[in-house]
Design a protein around this motif. Structure first.
Motif, PDB file in Angstrom:
ATOM      1  N   SER A   3      -9.708   0.294   4.699  1.00 17.15           N
ATOM      2  CA  SER A   3      -9.141  -0.997   5.074  1.00 17.15           C
ATOM      3  C   SER A   3      -7.717  -1.188   4.553  1.00 17.15           C
ATOM      4  CB  SER A   3     -10.033  -2.130   4.545  1.00 17.15           C
ATOM      5  OG  SER A   3     -10.137  -2.053   3.131  1.00 17.15           O
ATOM      6  N   THR A   4      -7.208  -0.226   3.775  1.00 14.81           N
ATOM      7  CA  THR A   4      -5.832  -0.266   3.270  1.00 14.81           C
ATOM      8  C   THR A   4      -5.008   0.819   3.964  1.00 14.81           C
ATOM      9  OG1 THR A   4      -6.047   1.361   1.477  1.00 14.81           O
ATOM     10  CG2 THR A   4      -6.818  -0.887   1.029  1.00 14.81           C
ATOM     11  N   ASN A   5      -3.714   0.837   3.662  1.00 12.10           N
ATOM     12  CA  ASN A   5      -2.818   1.868   4.190  1.00 12.10           C
ATOM     13  C   ASN A   5      -2.392   2.850   3.101  1.00 12.10           C
ATOM     14  OD1 ASN A   5      -2.663   1.006   6.942  1.00 12.10           O
ATOM     15  ND2 ASN A   5      -1.383  -0.717   6.254  1.00 12.10           N
ATOM     16  N   PRO A  46     -19.909   6.384   2.325  1.00 10.46           N
ATOM     17  CA  PRO A  46     -19.186   5.940   3.526  1.00 10.46           C
ATOM     18  C   PRO A  46     -18.920   4.432   3.531  1.00 10.46           C
ATOM     19  CG  PRO A  46     -20.882   7.525   4.122  1.00 10.46           C
ATOM     20  CD  PRO A  46     -21.085   7.211   2.673  1.00 10.46           C
ATOM     21  N   LYS A  47     -19.865   3.659   3.004  1.00 11.75           N
ATOM     22  CA  LYS A  47     -19.681   2.201   2.991  1.00 11.75           C
ATOM     23  C   LYS A  47     -18.513   1.795   2.109  1.00 11.75           C
ATOM     24  CE  LYS A  47     -22.150  -2.184   2.366  1.00 11.75           C
ATOM     25  NZ  LYS A  47     -21.013  -2.852   1.725  1.00 11.75           N
ATOM     26  N   PHE A  48     -18.450   2.342   0.884  1.00  9.37           N
ATOM     27  CA  PHE A  48     -17.341   2.001   0.003  1.00  9.37           C
ATOM     28  C   PHE A  48     -16.024   2.455   0.616  1.00  9.37           C
ATOM     29  CE2 PHE A  48     -14.209   2.953  -3.227  1.00  9.37           C
ATOM     30  CZ  PHE A  48     -14.183   1.777  -3.951  1.00  9.37           C
ATOM     31  N   PHE A  49     -16.007   3.656   1.171  1.00  5.99           N
ATOM     32  CA  PHE A  49     -14.777   4.158   1.784  1.00  5.99           C
ATOM     33  C   PHE A  49     -14.314   3.223   2.900  1.00  5.99           C
ATOM     34  CE2 PHE A  49     -12.431   6.648   4.908  1.00  5.99           C
ATOM     35  CZ  PHE A  49     -11.441   7.197   4.110  1.00  5.99           C
ATOM     36  N   ARG A  74      -7.575   9.311   6.924  1.00  4.21           N
ATOM     37  CA  ARG A  74      -8.793   8.516   7.114  1.00  4.21           C
ATOM     38  C   ARG A  74      -9.702   9.143   8.167  1.00  4.21           C
ATOM     39  NH1 ARG A  74      -6.076   2.804   8.006  1.00  4.21           N
ATOM     40  NH2 ARG A  74      -4.139   3.993   7.886  1.00  4.21           N
ATOM     41  N   VAL A  75      -9.106   9.613   9.260  1.00  8.26           N
ATOM     42  CA  VAL A  75      -9.901  10.258  10.314  1.00  8.26           C
ATOM     43  C   VAL A  75     -10.591  11.499   9.769  1.00  8.26           C
ATOM     44  CG1 VAL A  75      -9.770  11.504  12.499  1.00  8.26           C
ATOM     45  CG2 VAL A  75      -8.549   9.343  12.219  1.00  8.26           C
ATOM     46  N   ASP A  82       0.830  -1.203   0.000  1.00  7.38           N
ATOM     47  CA  ASP A  82       0.000   0.000   0.000  1.00  7.38           C
ATOM     48  C   ASP A  82       0.866   1.256   0.000  1.00  7.38           C
ATOM     49  OD1 ASP A  82      -2.227  -1.584   0.046  1.00  7.38           O
ATOM     50  OD2 ASP A  82      -2.589  -1.381   2.197  1.00  7.38           O
ATOM     51  N   GLU A  83       1.970   1.188   0.729  1.00  4.30           N
ATOM     52  CA  GLU A  83       2.860   2.352   0.807  1.00  4.30           C
ATOM     53  C   GLU A  83       3.478   2.674  -0.556  1.00  4.30           C
ATOM     54  OE1 GLU A  83       2.130   0.723   4.732  1.00  4.30           O
ATOM     55  OE2 GLU A  83       2.836  -0.225   2.879  1.00  4.30           O
TER      56      GLU A  83
END
Length: 427
Positions: free
Chosen positions: A242-244, A233-236, A251-252, A212-213
């Motif tokens: 769920s990834t980095n 919001p669900k797709f996000f 994300r917050v 992911d990085e």
């Protein structure tokens, strides 16, 4: 080859045929090019080359003219030979595999007519599968009109172009021009998914592990052209958070945005051209039943959406048995406030089941706010629905829930019966 054939090859042949014969058989050539990394020798005639290209003319007749063999390192023997064939015969077969090599040669040697033919080929290739490679090629070779046309086509056909194989081979500069635009007609979910795939291919090309990085690193500033706040919001939650690929702070901030606290970390402006979201709440009942309008009473249904969106059209059933018109009026209300009134005619064709009635001014509605849809139609009977679904959800998690209307629905349409088979939104 017999002696007779060698001595009479000129007879009955056109000029281009004779020139091609001399080139192919290396007759009376007076210059040798060492072409490509392997310096493959290719012979030609100075006279022919100088007559077609100002660059070749200067090469052979200018104050710094070449006296011996000429090294050509930046073109492959295959493309150099194709270019010579065109110079000698004015004929060329251009395809997706050779277009870039021929364009490069036409620019380097100022072969304007060859460049025109390349432009014509590219222009004819602007379709959903190849618009990206046309755009990239036009960008690389400074073909501004073609670049603009291809870019506008990509804006208009966004999702289909994003899902093409050629999309994955765009340069970061060209990808930036596409995704930063408000005109792009594509949902943010597809944009994100394909840009991640694009980034993974960059990782593969650079022999980087597909973490992911590294995906984030390959995306670079392109990451901040993705309009994460426009996602559901669900797709996000399911596919992004769920990834980095995004940092914890990013994300917050996006979760805060979904809960009413605006973020300027990522663009949140709605694109001018969003892909339509078509939601149908029932099947067409093609049996012997029909829906009548003889009473002139209203068909009504209420709905709520799971996220902020824009309502652009209402779906209506057409006629079963006749071609003709139904006069209709659609009102969209929130509470007692009329958000839109559309008065028009449904011109029905026998057997066509569903029609779109578009609103001149699309209606922006907030999530979980109840919207009333009121239809008054006059004319012959139409199809009706069956197997109604109260909550319709797309694969991206966007949902519309239908309810029995709080308005009087005198013609009996409800969440389980009647007219108004669906709605169309842009996200």
């Amino acid at each position: 080859m017999t002696m007779g054939t060698q001595t009479d090859w000129q007879i009955g042949k056109s000029l281009s045929d004779r020139m091609k014969y001399m080139l192919d058989n290396q007759l009376m050539c007076d210059v040798t090019f060492n072409v490509g990394a392997d310096k493959s020798p290719i012979k030609a005639h100075k006279y022919m080359l100088a007559s077609a290209s100002p660059v070749f003319y200067s090469m052979f007749e200018g104050p710094l003219s070449e006296k011996g063999d000429v090294d050509i390192a930046d073109i492959t023997p295959e493309y150099f030979s194709m270019m010579l064939q065109y110079i000698y015969t004015d004929k060329i077969v251009i395809d997706a595999k050779n277009i870039k090599g021929l364009l490069y040669g036409s620019e380097k040697y100022m072969l304007q007519t060859l460049k025109v033919k390349c432009n014509e080929f590219l222009t004819s290739s602007v379709d959903e599968d190849h618009a990206c490679v046309v755009f990239q090629t036009a960008h690389d070779f400074h073909m501004k009109d073609l670049e603009t046309d291809a870019l506008n086509f990509i804006f208009k056909k966004g999702r289909a172009c994003f899902e093409s194989d050629d999309f994955l081979h765009l340069s970061s500069d060209c990808l930036k021009l596409i995704v930063e635009s408000d005109k792009l007609y594509c949902d943010e979910t597809t944009i994100y998914q394909r840009m991640v795939q694009w980034s993974k291919l960059r990782c593969e090309e650079q022999s980087m592990s597909m973490t992911d990085e590294n995906v984030r690193k390959s995306l670079g500033d392109l990451l901040y052209r993705i309009r994460f706040p426009l996602m559901t919001p669900k797709f996000f939650t399911d596919e992004v958070s769920s990834t980095n690929i995004l940092t914890f702070e990013e994300r917050v901030r996006l979760y805060e945005h979904f809960n009413g606290k605006h973020t300027d970390m990522f663009p949140s402006k709605h694109r001018k051209l969003q892909i339509p979201i078509r939601l149908e709440r029932c099947e067409v009942d093609t049996g012997n039943t029909s829906w009548s309008y003889s009473s002139g009473k209203d068909d009504c249904v209420d709905f709520q959406t799971s996220s902020d969106t824009v309502l652009t059209s209402i779906l209506l059933f057409g006629s079963i048995t006749y071609s003709g018109s139904n006069d209709l009026m659609v009102k969209i209300l929130q509470g007692s406030t009329v958000l839109n009134t559309t008065q028009t005619t449904l011109n029905s064709i026998t057997g066509k089941q569903i029609y779109e009635i578009s609103f001149e001014n699309p209606i922006r509605n907030s999530c979980r706010k109840t919207i009333h849809c009121q239809l008054n139609m006059k004319g012959k009977t139409t199809f009706r629905g069956k197997n109604f679904i109260q909550k319709v959800t797309t694969r991206d998690g966007f949902a519309v829930t239908f309810f029995n209307s709080s308005l009087p629905s005198g013609n009996s349409t409800s969440e389980q019966i009647g007219q108004i088979p669906g709605l169309i939104f842009i996200g």
